[in-house]
Design a protein around this motif. Structure first.
Motif, PDB file in Angstrom:
ATOM      1  N   ASP A   1       3.673 -15.586  -4.184  1.00 50.56           N
ATOM      2  CA  ASP A   1       4.920 -15.029  -4.947  1.00 50.56           C
ATOM      3  C   ASP A   1       5.243 -16.197  -5.924  1.00 50.56           C
ATOM      4  OD1 ASP A   1       7.109 -13.959  -5.509  1.00 50.56           O
ATOM      5  OD2 ASP A   1       8.304 -14.191  -3.691  1.00 50.56           O
ATOM      6  N   THR A   2       5.472 -15.917  -7.076  1.00 45.72           N
ATOM      7  CA  THR A   2       6.018 -16.799  -8.395  1.00 45.72           C
ATOM      8  C   THR A   2       7.469 -16.635  -8.537  1.00 45.72           C
ATOM      9  OG1 THR A   2       4.665 -15.292  -9.284  1.00 45.72           O
ATOM     10  CG2 THR A   2       4.281 -17.907  -9.754  1.00 45.72           C
ATOM     11  N   VAL A   3       8.261 -17.640  -8.551  1.00 38.79           N
ATOM     12  CA  VAL A   3       9.510 -17.572  -8.931  1.00 38.79           C
ATOM     13  C   VAL A   3       9.579 -17.262 -10.257  1.00 38.79           C
ATOM     14  CG1 VAL A   3      11.650 -18.917  -9.022  1.00 38.79           C
ATOM     15  CG2 VAL A   3      10.149 -19.114  -7.158  1.00 38.79           C
ATOM     16  N   HIS A   4       8.872 -18.015 -11.284  1.00 34.64           N
ATOM     17  CA  HIS A   4       8.996 -17.859 -12.746  1.00 34.64           C
ATOM     18  C   HIS A   4       7.922 -16.885 -13.148  1.00 34.64           C
ATOM     19  CE1 HIS A   4      11.943 -21.079 -12.622  1.00 34.64           C
ATOM     20  NE2 HIS A   4      10.939 -21.995 -12.056  1.00 34.64           N
TER      21      HIS A   4
ATOM     22  N   VAL B   1      -8.758  10.604 -20.175  1.00 38.98           N
ATOM     23  CA  VAL B   1      -9.114  11.436 -19.023  1.00 38.98           C
ATOM     24  C   VAL B   1      -8.742  10.703 -17.394  1.00 38.98           C
ATOM     25  CG1 VAL B   1     -10.877  12.502 -20.438  1.00 38.98           C
ATOM     26  CG2 VAL B   1     -11.408  10.410 -18.921  1.00 38.98           C
ATOM     27  N   LEU B   2      -7.764   9.743 -17.897  1.00 38.71           N
ATOM     28  CA  LEU B   2      -7.291   9.084 -16.383  1.00 38.71           C
ATOM     29  C   LEU B   2      -6.814  10.133 -15.480  1.00 38.71           C
ATOM     30  CD1 LEU B   2      -7.296   6.181 -15.301  1.00 38.71           C
ATOM     31  CD2 LEU B   2      -4.700   6.263 -15.978  1.00 38.71           C
ATOM     32  N   SER B   3      -7.182  10.062 -14.160  1.00 42.33           N
ATOM     33  CA  SER B   3      -6.822  11.127 -13.011  1.00 42.33           C
ATOM     34  C   SER B   3      -5.933  10.345 -12.065  1.00 42.33           C
ATOM     35  CB  SER B   3      -7.919  11.773 -12.409  1.00 42.33           C
ATOM     36  OG  SER B   3      -8.577  10.783 -11.779  1.00 42.33           O
ATOM     37  N   THR B   4      -6.195   9.037 -11.972  1.00 42.99           N
ATOM     38  CA  THR B   4      -5.492   8.324 -10.838  1.00 42.99           C
ATOM     39  C   THR B   4      -5.303   6.813 -11.221  1.00 42.99           C
ATOM     40  OG1 THR B   4      -6.618   9.461  -9.044  1.00 42.99           O
ATOM     41  CG2 THR B   4      -5.236   7.467  -8.383  1.00 42.99           C
ATOM     42  N   MET B   5      -3.790   6.301 -11.056  1.00 42.30           N
ATOM     43  CA  MET B   5      -3.606   5.139 -11.578  1.00 42.30           C
ATOM     44  C   MET B   5      -2.897   4.569 -10.299  1.00 42.30           C
ATOM     45  SD  MET B   5      -3.557   2.872 -14.101  1.00 42.30           S
ATOM     46  CE  MET B   5      -2.897   0.912 -14.097  1.00 42.30           C
ATOM     47  N   THR B   6      -3.537   3.667  -9.579  1.00 40.78           N
ATOM     48  CA  THR B   6      -2.984   3.074  -8.232  1.00 40.78           C
ATOM     49  C   THR B   6      -2.471   1.622  -8.474  1.00 40.78           C
ATOM     50  OG1 THR B   6      -4.709   4.482  -7.251  1.00 40.78           O
ATOM     51  CG2 THR B   6      -3.686   2.668  -5.903  1.00 40.78           C
ATOM     52  N   PHE B   7      -1.385   1.425  -7.864  1.00 37.18           N
ATOM     53  CA  PHE B   7      -0.769  -0.043  -7.800  1.00 37.18           C
ATOM     54  C   PHE B   7      -0.655  -0.286  -6.343  1.00 37.18           C
ATOM     55  CE2 PHE B   7       0.665   2.091 -11.770  1.00 37.18           C
ATOM     56  CZ  PHE B   7       0.815   1.125 -12.793  1.00 37.18           C
ATOM     57  N   GLN B   8      -1.529  -1.309  -5.946  1.00 33.36           N
ATOM     58  CA  GLN B   8      -1.356  -1.635  -4.516  1.00 33.36           C
ATOM     59  C   GLN B   8      -0.656  -2.982  -4.431  1.00 33.36           C
ATOM     60  OE1 GLN B   8      -4.941  -1.672  -2.338  1.00 33.36           O
ATOM     61  NE2 GLN B   8      -4.353  -3.636  -0.975  1.00 33.36           N
ATOM     62  N   CYS B   9       0.699  -2.938  -4.086  1.00 32.87           N
ATOM     63  CA  CYS B   9       1.569  -3.970  -4.114  1.00 32.87           C
ATOM     64  C   CYS B   9       1.120  -5.138  -3.325  1.00 32.87           C
ATOM     65  CB  CYS B   9       3.147  -3.580  -3.934  1.00 32.87           C
ATOM     66  SG  CYS B   9       3.580  -2.338  -4.827  1.00 32.87           S
ATOM     67  N   ALA B  10       1.467  -6.272  -3.908  1.00 32.98           N
ATOM     68  CA  ALA B  10       1.086  -7.521  -3.052  1.00 32.98           C
ATOM     69  C   ALA B  10       1.990  -7.575  -1.587  1.00 32.98           C
ATOM     70  CB  ALA B  10       1.827  -8.916  -4.091  1.00 32.98           C
ATOM     71  N   LYS B  11       1.342  -8.244  -0.715  1.00 35.23           N
ATOM     72  CA  LYS B  11       2.181  -8.193   0.572  1.00 35.23           C
ATOM     73  C   LYS B  11       3.427  -8.870   0.560  1.00 35.23           C
ATOM     74  CE  LYS B  11      -2.097  -8.462   2.980  1.00 35.23           C
ATOM     75  NZ  LYS B  11      -3.201  -9.140   4.149  1.00 35.23           N
ATOM     76  N   PHE B  12       3.885  -9.731  -0.370  1.00 33.96           N
ATOM     77  CA  PHE B  12       5.361 -10.340  -0.510  1.00 33.96           C
ATOM     78  C   PHE B  12       6.234  -9.462  -0.947  1.00 33.96           C
ATOM     79  CE2 PHE B  12       2.748 -12.155  -3.910  1.00 33.96           C
ATOM     80  CZ  PHE B  12       3.396 -11.817  -4.993  1.00 33.96           C
ATOM     81  N   ILE B  13       5.798  -8.193  -1.497  1.00 35.63           N
ATOM     82  CA  ILE B  13       6.865  -7.400  -2.225  1.00 35.63           C
ATOM     83  C   ILE B  13       7.534  -6.597  -1.196  1.00 35.63           C
ATOM     84  CG2 ILE B  13       7.073  -5.432  -3.834  1.00 35.63           C
ATOM     85  CD1 ILE B  13       6.122  -7.876  -5.101  1.00 35.63           C
TER      86      ILE B  13
END
Length: 213
Positions: free
Chosen positions: A123-126, A174-186
């Motif tokens: 996790d970054t503060v800045h 032609v993008l069908s899936t955009m996945t955001f796997q959040c960091a554990k600290f979120i």
């Protein structure tokens, strides 16, 4: 070098924690480069394996210690997984990484799946990504015709990561899936807010689904 040079029809290669000692030559010859033209799949976490040795590859998973390399054209690459390992700290690391990513996409004209991960992320503060973002003037061929799946792992929603994601969504036809796997600290509430925000960003592909997990 002798081992790789003796495997001209090798199709799969995994190199992990490999230490290579080579003698520097002022004038390297073609015989110094292993013939790996039949290689179709590789999992590499060692910087001594040169990318131009494996330019015909189809599936590549590689671990990097910084945004560099990939000057070679990969005409047959359809699946790329880039894992950044930033154990050491240096200024603007995420900013450099994201801008570098937009530039190297031109080297993968047939790319269908792009996975980007960053291990040892904290996790970054800045947010050190205050520099002005500029999209490349020329859109890579893979975005225009081939990229169907993009996944950003350990996503933390910092400015440069978001700008890169928006660039992918607004240019991948032609993008069908955009996945955001959040960091554990979120935190959960933050993740829900991020999911709502991401769903509002424009996508050039009408079939594109956004997943925030």
């Amino acid at each position: 070098m002798k081992l790789l040079s003796g495997c001209p029809i090798l199709e799969e290669l995994e190199a992990k924690d490999l230490i290579v000692y080579t003698l520097c030559k002022e004038f390297p010859t073609d015989t110094d480069v292993p013939s790996l033209s039949n290689l179709v799949r590789a999992n590499i976490s060692d910087p001594h394996i040169q990318f131009d040795w494996i330019h015909n590859i189809h599936h590549l998973r590689t671990q990097l210690r910084g945004p560099f390399g990939f000057d070679t054209m990969f005409h047959n690459l359809i699946h790329l997984e880039l894992i950044f390992d930033f154990n050491f700290r240096y200024l603007f690391r995420s900013q450099h990484k994201c801008r570098w990513l937009t530039k190297i996409l031109k080297n993968f004209p047939k790319l269908q799946t792009l996975i980007i991960d960053e291990i040892n992320k904290v996790d970054t503060v800045h947010d050190y990504c205050d520099g002005k973002w500029e999209d490349p003037t020329i859109i890579s061929e893979c975005l225009l015709s081939h990229l169907t799946t993009c996944s950003l792992r350990n996503y933390s929603h910092i400015s440069c990561e978001l700008q890169f994601a928006k660039y992918i969504m607004k240019n991948s036809r032609v993008l069908s899936t955009m996945t955001f796997q959040c960091a554990k600290f979120i935190e959960t509430n933050t993740k829900l807010q991020m999911s709502r925000e991401l769903s509002l960003y424009p996508r050039i592909s009408g079939a594109c689904k956004i997943l925030c997990i």
